[in-house]
Design a protein around this motif. Structure first.
Motif, PDB file in Angstrom:
ATOM      1  N   ASN A 233       0.834  -1.211   0.000  1.00 36.23           N
ATOM      2  CA  ASN A 233       0.000   0.000   0.000  1.00 36.23           C
ATOM      3  C   ASN A 233       0.865   1.254   0.000  1.00 36.23           C
ATOM      4  OD1 ASN A 233      -2.258  -1.512   0.109  1.00 36.23           O
ATOM      5  ND2 ASN A 233      -2.859  -0.971   2.165  1.00 36.23           N
TER       6      ASN A 233
ATOM      7  N   GLY B  63      -0.443   4.175   0.712  1.00 36.99           N
ATOM      8  CA  GLY B  63      -1.012   5.069   1.709  1.00 36.99           C
ATOM      9  C   GLY B  63      -1.625   6.278   1.039  1.00 36.99           C
TER      10      GLY B  63
ATOM     11  N   GLN C 218      -5.432   8.020  -2.332  1.00 34.98           N
ATOM     12  CA  GLN C 218      -5.206   7.015  -1.288  1.00 34.98           C
ATOM     13  C   GLN C 218      -5.673   5.656  -1.805  1.00 34.98           C
ATOM     14  OE1 GLN C 218      -7.931   5.498   0.464  1.00 34.98           O
ATOM     15  NE2 GLN C 218      -9.583   6.827  -0.257  1.00 34.98           N
TER      16      GLN C 218
ATOM     17  N   PHE D  12      -4.737   9.111   8.299  1.00 36.68           N
ATOM     18  CA  PHE D  12      -3.419   9.029   7.691  1.00 36.68           C
ATOM     19  C   PHE D  12      -3.156  10.277   6.858  1.00 36.68           C
ATOM     20  CE2 PHE D  12      -2.373   4.656   8.704  1.00 36.68           C
ATOM     21  CZ  PHE D  12      -3.613   4.111   8.980  1.00 36.68           C
TER      22      PHE D  12
END
Lengths: 115, 116
Positions: B1, B3, B25, B106
């Motif tokens: 990932n 992010g 994302q 995040f």
């Protein structure tokens, strides 16, 4: 509206010592979360620790712990055994429990760690 | 990932120019938001979205436009840049919160924008 206040623009601590960063907030809500974020020179926002308002027990993450005083609306961060890598900006933040996840930030405290 | 990713990392604009800051994302998060960070002022919310097709204003929305056509992307548009928009911009995402549950927010790495 919720507000978050950090009254210490800068703090300094010697390596291996303990330092406490202060944060107060204002809210009329009872269900919320509080956070401390670290921002090193890289600019990346890093979550250090969080506290749920409904929990009386203070949160702890390794060398980082908080002193959460709900009635006084105070949320301080204690860093034990300070390391050079702890030098950064630290932001206190508030978030109301619910679906629209807005964070309200304080103005930050710049922490210096000296040898 | 990957992010949360943001492009570009740095940008210099002249007053009156337009540009789009990109944010993406890959965590299938419903909630996405844009903040700006100015010296001595912490991070302030510009706009946010709770899902594709849904956006709303934050604390400092003037001069900025957003849209959310997909779950993954949440671009921020400056229609006519002004020196007051010189700042560091952060995109953030999280799963939607429900009472009693916590979903970490995040942050992307930020975009430093200078408007001359």
């Amino acid at each position: 509206a919720q507000t978050v206040t950090q009254s210490q623009p800068e703090m300094s601590v010697q390596e291996a010592e303990t330092v406490t960063l202060s944060c107060t907030y204002d809210t009329s809500e009872s269900d919320y979360y509080l956070f401390w974020y670290k921002q090193p020179p890289s600019r990346q926002m890093i979550l250090v620790i969080r506290q749920e308002a409904y929990k009386q027990q203070n949160a702890t993450e390794n060398r980082f712990s908080v002193n959460f005083q709900k009635a006084a609306k105070s949320f301080s961060l204690k860093i034990s055994d300070s390391q050079l890598g702890d030098a950064a900006m630290y932001f206190c933040a508030y978030r109301l429990a619910g679906t629209a996840s807005k964070l309200t930030f304080g103005t930050g405290t710049r922490l210096q760690v000296t040898l | 990932n990957a992010g949360v990713t943001q492009t570009p990392k740095f940008q210099v604009l002249k007053t009156g120019q337009s540009m789009t800051l990109q944010c993406a994302q890959d965590m299938n998060h419903e909630y996405m938001s844009w903040y700006r960070q100015d010296p001595g002022m912490g991070l302030r919310l510009i706009h946010y979205s709770v899902g594709a097709g849904i956006t709303d204003q934050g604390e400092v929305p003037n001069g900025y436009n957003v849209s959310r056509s997909t779950t993954e992307d949440f671009p921020l548009r400056l229609l006519s840049a002004a020196p007051s928009q010189t700042s560091v911009y952060f995109c953030a995402s999280s799963a939607l919160w429900t009472s009693g549950s916590y979903n970490e927010q995040f942050f992307g790495p930020g975009t430093r924008l200078t408007v001359l």
